[in-house]
Design an enzyme around this catalytic site. Structure first.
Site, PDB file in Angstrom:
ATOM      1  N   HIS A   8       0.925  -1.246  -0.138  1.00  0.00           N
ATOM      2  CA  HIS A   8      -0.083  -0.010  -0.058  1.00  0.00           C
ATOM      3  C   HIS A   8       1.021   1.354   0.265  1.00  0.00           C
ATOM      4  O   HIS A   8       2.174   1.073   0.342  1.00  0.00           O
ATOM      5  CB  HIS A   8      -1.016   0.136   1.116  1.00  0.00           C
ATOM      6  CG  HIS A   8      -2.030  -0.797   1.046  1.00  0.00           C
ATOM      7  ND1 HIS A   8      -2.589  -1.331   1.961  1.00  0.00           N
ATOM      8  CD2 HIS A   8      -2.755  -1.305  -0.146  1.00  0.00           C
ATOM      9  CE1 HIS A   8      -3.574  -2.447   1.587  1.00  0.00           C
ATOM     10  NE2 HIS A   8      -3.951  -2.329   0.276  1.00  0.00           N
ATOM     11  N   GLY A  56      -3.614  -1.784  -7.795  1.00  0.00           N
ATOM     12  CA  GLY A  56      -4.466  -2.465  -6.745  1.00  0.00           C
ATOM     13  C   GLY A  56      -5.786  -2.216  -6.830  1.00  0.00           C
ATOM     14  O   GLY A  56      -6.886  -2.960  -7.138  1.00  0.00           O
ATOM     15  N   ASP A  61      -4.837  -6.573  -7.122  1.00  0.00           N
ATOM     16  CA  ASP A  61      -4.742  -7.423  -6.111  1.00  0.00           C
ATOM     17  C   ASP A  61      -5.542  -9.145  -6.567  1.00  0.00           C
ATOM     18  O   ASP A  61      -5.178 -10.052  -6.122  1.00  0.00           O
ATOM     19  CB  ASP A  61      -5.549  -6.966  -4.816  1.00  0.00           C
ATOM     20  CG  ASP A  61      -4.944  -6.040  -4.480  1.00  0.00           C
ATOM     21  OD1 ASP A  61      -4.272  -5.775  -3.217  1.00  0.00           O
ATOM     22  OD2 ASP A  61      -5.124  -4.910  -4.946  1.00  0.00           O
ATOM     23  N   ASP A  81      -1.083  -1.260   4.693  1.00  0.00           N
ATOM     24  CA  ASP A  81      -1.145  -0.354   5.629  1.00  0.00           C
ATOM     25  C   ASP A  81      -2.250  -0.415   6.567  1.00  0.00           C
ATOM     26  O   ASP A  81      -3.273  -0.391   6.323  1.00  0.00           O
ATOM     27  CB  ASP A  81      -1.161   1.160   4.818  1.00  0.00           C
ATOM     28  CG  ASP A  81      -0.894   2.292   5.591  1.00  0.00           C
ATOM     29  OD1 ASP A  81      -0.903   2.151   6.983  1.00  0.00           O
ATOM     30  OD2 ASP A  81      -0.978   3.621   5.279  1.00  0.00           O
ATOM     31  N   HIS A  88     -10.576  -0.574  -2.425  1.00  0.00           N
ATOM     32  CA  HIS A  88     -10.574  -1.850  -2.795  1.00  0.00           C
ATOM     33  C   HIS A  88     -10.369  -2.760  -1.746  1.00  0.00           C
ATOM     34  O   HIS A  88      -9.898  -3.920  -2.066  1.00  0.00           O
ATOM     35  CB  HIS A  88      -9.783  -2.151  -3.768  1.00  0.00           C
ATOM     36  CG  HIS A  88      -8.061  -1.867  -3.544  1.00  0.00           C
ATOM     37  ND1 HIS A  88      -7.765  -0.465  -3.227  1.00  0.00           N
ATOM     38  CD2 HIS A  88      -7.279  -2.511  -3.652  1.00  0.00           C
ATOM     39  CE1 HIS A  88      -6.383  -0.458  -2.824  1.00  0.00           C
ATOM     40  NE2 HIS A  88      -6.053  -1.831  -3.083  1.00  0.00           N
ATOM     41  N   ASP A  91     -11.165  -6.499  -2.252  1.00  0.00           N
ATOM     42  CA  ASP A  91      -9.945  -7.131  -2.983  1.00  0.00           C
ATOM     43  C   ASP A  91      -8.918  -7.598  -2.071  1.00  0.00           C
ATOM     44  O   ASP A  91      -8.428  -8.780  -2.425  1.00  0.00           O
ATOM     45  CB  ASP A  91      -9.616  -6.428  -4.153  1.00  0.00           C
ATOM     46  CG  ASP A  91     -10.594  -6.022  -5.176  1.00  0.00           C
ATOM     47  OD1 ASP A  91     -11.678  -6.017  -5.096  1.00  0.00           O
ATOM     48  OD2 ASP A  91     -10.156  -5.462  -6.302  1.00  0.00           O
ATOM     49  N   ARG A  97      -7.458 -13.807   1.995  1.00  0.00           N
ATOM     50  CA  ARG A  97      -8.206 -15.078   2.466  1.00  0.00           C
ATOM     51  C   ARG A  97      -7.829 -16.329   1.380  1.00  0.00           C
ATOM     52  O   ARG A  97      -7.758 -17.448   2.027  1.00  0.00           O
ATOM     53  CB  ARG A  97      -9.884 -14.685   2.096  1.00  0.00           C
ATOM     54  CG  ARG A  97     -10.562 -16.178   2.103  1.00  0.00           C
ATOM     55  CD  ARG A  97     -11.833 -15.849   2.117  1.00  0.00           C
ATOM     56  NE  ARG A  97     -12.788 -17.086   2.149  1.00  0.00           N
ATOM     57  CZ  ARG A  97     -12.988 -17.939   1.008  1.00  0.00           C
ATOM     58  NH1 ARG A  97     -12.263 -17.507  -0.106  1.00  0.00           N
ATOM     59  NH2 ARG A  97     -13.355 -19.048   1.258  1.00  0.00           N
TER      60      ARG A  97
HETATM   61  O1  LIG Z   1      -3.508  -1.092  -3.575  1.00  0.00           O
HETATM   62  C1  LIG Z   1      -2.300  -2.169  -3.635  1.00  0.00           C
HETATM   63  C2  LIG Z   1      -2.647  -3.340  -2.721  1.00  0.00           C
HETATM   64  O2  LIG Z   1      -3.972  -3.497  -2.259  1.00  0.00           O
HETATM   65  C3  LIG Z   1      -1.023  -1.766  -4.461  1.00  0.00           C
HETATM   66  O3  LIG Z   1      -1.392  -1.455  -5.605  1.00  0.00           O
HETATM   67  P1  LIG Z   1      -0.190  -0.325  -6.364  1.00  0.00           P
HETATM   68  O4  LIG Z   1       0.908  -1.366  -6.041  1.00  0.00           O
HETATM   69  O5  LIG Z   1      -0.780  -0.403  -7.714  1.00  0.00           O
HETATM   70  O6  LIG Z   1      -0.334   0.883  -5.570  1.00  0.00           O
END
Ligand SMILES: O=C(CO)COP(=O)(O)O
Length: 121
Positions: A8, A56, A61, A81, A88, A91, A97
């Site tokens: 994140h 992501g 993801d 984080d 998302h 996701d 999971r």
């Molecule tokens: O959002 C993410 C994981 O949930 C990471 O995505 P990015 O690597 O594109 O920032």
């Protein structure tokens, strides 16, 4: 073996530091890296060769979760984080999971990732 890298935004610096710190070990083993879009860009800047999927929030993801389900991804380093809010989140939870469903080693912080890496040496 294939390792997925995901971080994140609040954890991308930790991912880069982790990759730099363990560059030798990561390059030494026969490892193919995949990553979500932006994490992959950062990872490439450390010199790693990475196959990038979507960012992501756009489904990256979910793409990596599909590879876990298909038995293509053997290990996941997902530096989440815990302080952030993510559009998302479903996701993210799906990926976590499915790692458990398929018994795929999952590190959600650098300390655990280091232990997994030690195991590969
Ligand atoms: O959002 C993410 C994981 O949930 C990471 O995505 P990015 O690597 O594109 O920032």
């Amino acid at each position: 073996m294939e390792i997925a890298l995901i971080a994140h935004d609040g954890k991308k610096a930790e991912m880069v530091n982790f990759l730099m710190k363990h560059k030798e070990a990561l390059n030494k083993n026969n490892i193919a890296f995949i990553a979500t879009g932006t994490t992959g860009k950062y990872a490439e800047q450390t010199g790693l060769k990475v196959t990038r999927y979507l960012s992501g929030p756009l489904g990256g993801d979910a793409q990596i979760a599909a590879r876990v389900v298909e038995g293509k991804t053997n290990m996941v380093f997902f530096f989440r984080d815990p302080m952030g809010k993510h559009p998302h989140e479903p996701d993210v939870n799906m990926l976590l999971r499915l790692c458990d469903v398929h018994n795929i080693p999952l590190a959600t912080n650098p300390a655990t990732a280091e232990m997994l890496l030690d195991h590969l040496k």
